[in-house]
Design a protein around this motif. Sequence first.
Motif, short mmCIF file in Angstrom:
data_model
loop_
_atom_site.label_atom_id
_atom_site.label_comp_id
_atom_site.label_asym_id
_atom_site.label_seq_id
_atom_site.Cartn_x
_atom_site.Cartn_y
_atom_site.Cartn_z
N UNK B 11 35.83 -4.54 -12.77
CA UNK B 11 35.17 -4.17 -14.02
C UNK B 11 33.66 -4.17 -13.93
N UNK B 52 36.24 4.43 -12.01
CA UNK B 52 34.88 4.90 -11.78
C UNK B 52 34.71 5.26 -10.31
N UNK B 109 29.41 -2.00 -7.96
CA UNK B 109 28.98 -1.95 -9.36
C UNK B 109 30.22 -1.93 -10.25
N UNK B 110 31.16 -1.06 -9.88
CA UNK B 110 32.40 -0.94 -10.64
C UNK B 110 33.41 -0.15 -9.81
N UNK B 113 32.51 2.42 -7.12
CA UNK B 113 31.07 2.72 -7.11
C UNK B 113 30.30 1.54 -6.56
#
Lengths: 355, 248
Positions: B11, B52, B109-110, B113
């Motif tokens: 997340x 993502x 990052x998520x 990603x």
Amino acid sequence: MSESLRNDGRIWVPKTPGDKRPPSQIPEAERDYYLERRYPSFGNLVPRDVASRNAKAVCDEQRGVGETGLGVYLDFAGAIQRLGVEAIRERYGNLFDMYERITGEDPYRVPMRIYPAIHYTMGGLWVDYPLMSTIPGLFVIGEANFSDHGANRLGASALMQGLADGYFILPYTMGNYLAGARLDKVDAAHPACREAETGVAERTRKLLSINGKRSVDSLHRELGKVVWDHCGMGRNAQGLEYALTKIPELREEFWRNVNVRGGNEELNQSLEKAGRVADYFELAELLCMDALARQESCGGHFREEYQTPDGEALRDDENFCYVSAWQYQGEEQKPRMHKEPLRFDYVKPAQRSYK
Amino acid sequence: MKLTLHVWRQKSPGDRGRMARYEVQANPHMSFLEMLDVLNEELLAKGEDPIAFDHDCREGICGSCGFMINGVAHGPNKATTVCQLHMRHYRDGDVLYLEPWRARAFPVIKDLVVDRCAFDRIIAAGGYISAATGSAPDGNAVPVPKDTADASMDAAACIGCGACVAACPNASASLFTGAKITHLGVLPQGQPERYDRALRMVAQAQQELFGSCTNIGECEAVCPKEIKLEVIARMNRDFIKASWLRRK
Ligand code: FES
């Protein structure tokens, strides 16, 4: 695929509508090299608006190729025979590889299938000669501004305009601006900054709270289809007027029924996309408004009502020799058009002919 | 065709993350990312968060996309970014594991990603020239032999995707850094800063906690732009010479 391929490739479709034979089994006599036929002196090298419109026309006649019928052949067989496979590899190897990856077909042996796609809007933010927008100190360079492209986008010009603006113009004009400007210190407490911040926060909150039934992508696709069908390679008043009623409906649906998940404290690609698509409604509407107002054809702007007897773009320099600069009047307000006359001292615009 | 995907879901940077299992119906003409678009639309419809992943051009030229497919950076096809990988290379029933680039210098990052700002900082440390470019130079003022221009162009093909780092057991950024150093360092315009550039960019890469090169060659094997190991040799040579020059 890149425009440069047309330097050596020949474009054709079968002569008979619905001919589903593989290209190798269609004899020379049953092929229509339609660009060479219609434009004997320029052949496959006609400008991109003409090439695109003709590709669309033959596909509309059910002569398009491939599974979807939305395609024409770009054939290198002749060039390979004439120059050898090595010369062709040297010139276009990277593009051929790219094509092969996408389609799984080897363009050294099977003709490529190509079809026009939207690439560019032929316009951008208004700037003055030093490339400054209507906001003092805000410079706009590269293809984000309107300055270089008129009726047709020039090939490979993202690079050209980036270099020309960035190397040759901006280093002088921006320095000049900075030298003469008084730049007071502003901080985050400035009312304008506050206002912008509240605006963004409010918009973000709104997007995340709608919780509707449709994804951003589905609305984006629907909007794209409206613009493609009615403000694409050919447009007419009726279609544009339809688009101008359809786009506000879609925008209304977007703000009522879009589904954007997640929050605004971590990376959220749906939110990012939603913000962009929200802006696209405005851009799409502006494109249609502009296309409707310009009652002539020129280059990529082909108004079907205005064509020569043999189907080419019919200019009207008497009445439309100007840039349409549209001034933003606030959200959902009709923008105001300013006419910026185009002056030609030495070379006068004339009807094009590639025959 | 039906595929089973095991995808890394995380997340936020602070989340522990885990693999999640999905099933998706794909069409062989789709690109890999289009297949993920389809999956994401389905997730949205079910009220779940989409996966993502980074992407922009989807033409293999920008360097935004990239993740591991079954342990291989950008998946199984040679010289192909994941956006250019098409589903026809898979078979009905295949099971695929998708994970982000794993490297200390590329924090997640998520989901898929990662943060590749470390590459930007390496570029900022020396990826520029000071030669005046204010106006167009005279056509033949600075002749550049064809093979030199080609060598520079080949190195400049690096799109900075980070696959080299992800594939390297040392998480080294040597192929990337070497490509940038070669791209500028072989051209006449790149000479004034040549040695400083090598020192600064290598130092920055170390500071970012990328590992060192031990000549394994995984980077070259997965590079979607086929950057050659030679660029690392050139980087090392320039670096050694620069260190020596500095000591004098
Ligand atoms: S999205 Fe640009 S290289 Fe893949």
